[in-house]
Every structure is written in structure tokens, then in C-alpha cells.
Design a protein around this motif. Structure first.
Motif, PDB file in Angstrom:
ATOM      1  N   HIS A 109       1.283  -0.848  -0.324  1.00 42.40           N
ATOM      2  CA  HIS A 109      -0.158  -0.084   0.097  1.00 42.40           C
ATOM      3  C   HIS A 109       0.960   1.215  -0.066  1.00 42.40           C
ATOM      4  O   HIS A 109       1.390   1.439   0.213  1.00 42.40           O
ATOM      5  N   PRO A 160      -2.738  -5.842  -2.818  1.00 45.05           N
ATOM      6  CA  PRO A 160      -1.519  -6.451  -1.509  1.00 45.05           C
ATOM      7  C   PRO A 160      -0.739  -6.967  -1.338  1.00 45.05           C
ATOM      8  O   PRO A 160      -1.230  -8.196  -1.887  1.00 45.05           O
ATOM      9  N   TYR A 200      -8.241  -0.082  -1.401  1.00 50.71           N
ATOM     10  CA  TYR A 200      -7.375  -0.551  -2.481  1.00 50.71           C
ATOM     11  C   TYR A 200      -8.938  -0.522  -4.127  1.00 50.71           C
ATOM     12  O   TYR A 200      -9.605  -1.078  -3.563  1.00 50.71           O
ATOM     13  N   TYR A 214      -4.433  -2.844 -10.745  1.00 56.06           N
ATOM     14  CA  TYR A 214      -4.107  -2.907  -8.541  1.00 56.06           C
ATOM     15  C   TYR A 214      -3.848  -1.127  -8.176  1.00 56.06           C
ATOM     16  O   TYR A 214      -2.460  -1.006  -8.688  1.00 56.06           O
ATOM     17  N   SER A 216      -3.540   1.797  -4.618  1.00 52.74           N
ATOM     18  CA  SER A 216      -3.550   1.855  -3.599  1.00 52.74           C
ATOM     19  C   SER A 216      -3.954   3.387  -3.517  1.00 52.74           C
ATOM     20  O   SER A 216      -2.744   4.170  -4.311  1.00 52.74           O
TER      21      SER A 216
END
Length: 269
Positions: A109, A160, A200, A214, A216
Motif C-alpha cells: 500500500h 496487496p 484499494y 491494483y 492503492s
């Protein structure tokens, strides 16, 4: 770094201090942020002398400095910051951008509140804060960092603590909070990490020109958690990088700075 080293040399420090004082008085600034990065151990003497001279010339001016976040795998002696804290109004730890695609790392993150005890993701707010408190920096002078930007990983990473397997990452100015919310966010993509206490976005198909699978980022919920944590530790405040990244110009008045509003509520109410 080179600029500070030159400005704080014996030949130049007095002129630099006077020029800084003139600028503060001319424009009515509240204070000075001494952003010397990186501040090597060999720079400590020069920094200490600069700080002492600035404080002597401007005893009522706010003087702050940012310090790097901690890394569990790289223990660092931070007692120097405790030694100079008496001359500073606030020591702000830059607890954002705490992830990367470095060898041996997994996805992580941008600003996790709590560490997950995995050496392949060795950064978090609590590690950074505890390191400075243990070194002797007064809690009331320590500020958290809040990042108004996200980090975008490409495939195959979708969350993550995953193996990178060739994934790349972009962040900071390219992934402002406004960009994340405007161009990527959907309720179906949002996840919440109960341990790291941050949100996220997870996608099965690459999104946007950045190819994100992905993302964050911070939101109102994670900043409320950070504010509660700061209060529980008796910390002195928060520093933002950067305010403009959380601004929504097209939204109605009163809805344009949601993250700043979350910080105001969390820290001041």
C-alpha cells in the motif's frame, strides 16, 4: 542536497539565513519548512547550525522539517531528530509512497497504517512513528504524512502482498486522488484492508492509459483511521503531499476538497 550543502557552508550560511528571513517577512509567511533530502549523517552538523541560526533570527517563526518513513529491514538511528526537536515546531514523517517494485518486495500500500509483519512489505505508518518516538522525538511535535495520490500496479498484481512477477508501478503526480476517483473508482472495484486500514481498487482487466490492475490510495475512511491513531499516540498534526492532488474543480462548492475535509474532521473535531 547539494544546494543546502552550499548554502549552509561557513562562507554562505549567514547570507542564506538573512535571505530566508527577508523572504518570510516580505511575504508574511507563518514559517519555514527545511526540506533537506536526503539528509545524510554527514550533513547533521551543518543542519544543526542552520537551524540554530534561523531560530535565533526568527524566534517566533514556525520551523518544520520532513523526515523519511521507516523501513523495518533497514534499522536507522533517529536520535538526531530528537536532539534537534527542541528547535523545531514539528517533525513531519513522510508516510506516503511506501511501496515499490524493488527486488524481494511484494505489492503493498501507498500509506498503510499498520504493518503486516511481512519482511517483503516492510513499511507502514506505525513503524515510522514508533521509530521516531522510540528515538526520543516528542509525540506532540510529530506529524503524520497524508498522501493525496495513489500507486498503480500493472498485471499480474491485483491487490496487496502479491508476487510482482514483472509488474510495474506508477504513482505520485501521475495518480492524483482526483484522477483515481474520476477515472478509475467504482464501488465494485473498491476493497478494504482490515489490517493495513486503507482502501484499494482491484481490477481483473487493466484500466486506463496506465494499465492499472491494483491501485492503492487514501480516502475519507483511511484518513479518519489515521486521525484516530494520531490522537491515540498524542501526535501533533498532519502534513499533506500535495493539496492540489485532492482538488475537484468541477464539483459544487463545498464538495471540492473531500480529503482535506476528512482531515479537518478527524484531527480538529
Amino acid at each position: 542536497q547539494a544546494g543546502f550543502q552550499c548554502a549552509t557552508s561557513a562562507a554562505n550560511r549567514a547570507d542564506f539565513v538573512q535571505a530566508t528571513k527577508t523572504r518570510v517577512e516580505t511575504y508574511g509567511y507563518d514559517g519555514i519548512d527545511l526540506d533537506w533530502e536526503p539528509l545524510a549523517d554527514s550533513d547533521h552538523d551543518a543542519f544543526t547550525l542552520l537551524l540554530a541560526d534561523l531560530r535565533a533570527e526568527m524566534p517566533n517563526t514556525l520551523i518544520t522539517m520532513p523526515v523519511a518513513h521507516g523501513n523495518y529491514n533497514i534499522p536507522t538511528d533517529r536520535t538526531y531528530f530528537a536532539a534537534i526537536a527542541r528547535q523545531l515546531n514539528q517533525v513531519n514523517v513522510m508516510t506516503y509512497g511506501m511501496a515499490g517494485t524493488w527486488p524481494g518486495w511484494k505489492s503493498w500500500h501507498a500509506s498503510p497504517l499498520h504493518w503486516n509483519n511481512d519482511r517483503s512489505t516492510p513499511m507502514a505508518v506505525d513503524i515510522s512513528v514508533d521509530g521516531l518516538l522510540d528515538a526520543g522525538v516528542p509525540a506532540a511535535k510529530l506529524g503524520l504524512g497524508a498522501g493525496f495520490f495513489g500507486l498503480c500496479y500493472t498485471a499480474p498484481v491485483t491487490g496487496p502482498v502479491q508476487a510482482l512477477e514483472g509488474a510495474t508501478m506508477v504513482g505520485d503526480h501521475l495518480m492524483s486522488y482526483a484522477h483515481v476517483m474520476t477515472d478509475f473508482y467504482s464501488p465494485a472495484a473498491r476493497r478494504w484492508d482490515d489490517q493495513a486500514m486503507v482502501p484499494y481498487l482491484s481490477f481483473s482487466i487493466a484500466q486506463g492509459t496506465e494499465g492499472c490492475t491494483y491501485i492503492s490510495y487514501e480516502d475519507e475512511q483511511s484518513l479518519a483511521e489515521k486521525a484516530a491513531y494520531a490522537k491515540s499516540k498524542g501526535l501533533g498534526g498532519v502534513v499533506v503531499w500535495t493539496i492540489n492532488q485532492g482538488y475537484f474543480a468541477a464539483r459544487p462548492v463545498g464538495q471540492r476538497i473531500p480529503l482535506l475535509e476528512a482531515l479537518r474532521i478527524g484531527f480538529l473535531e
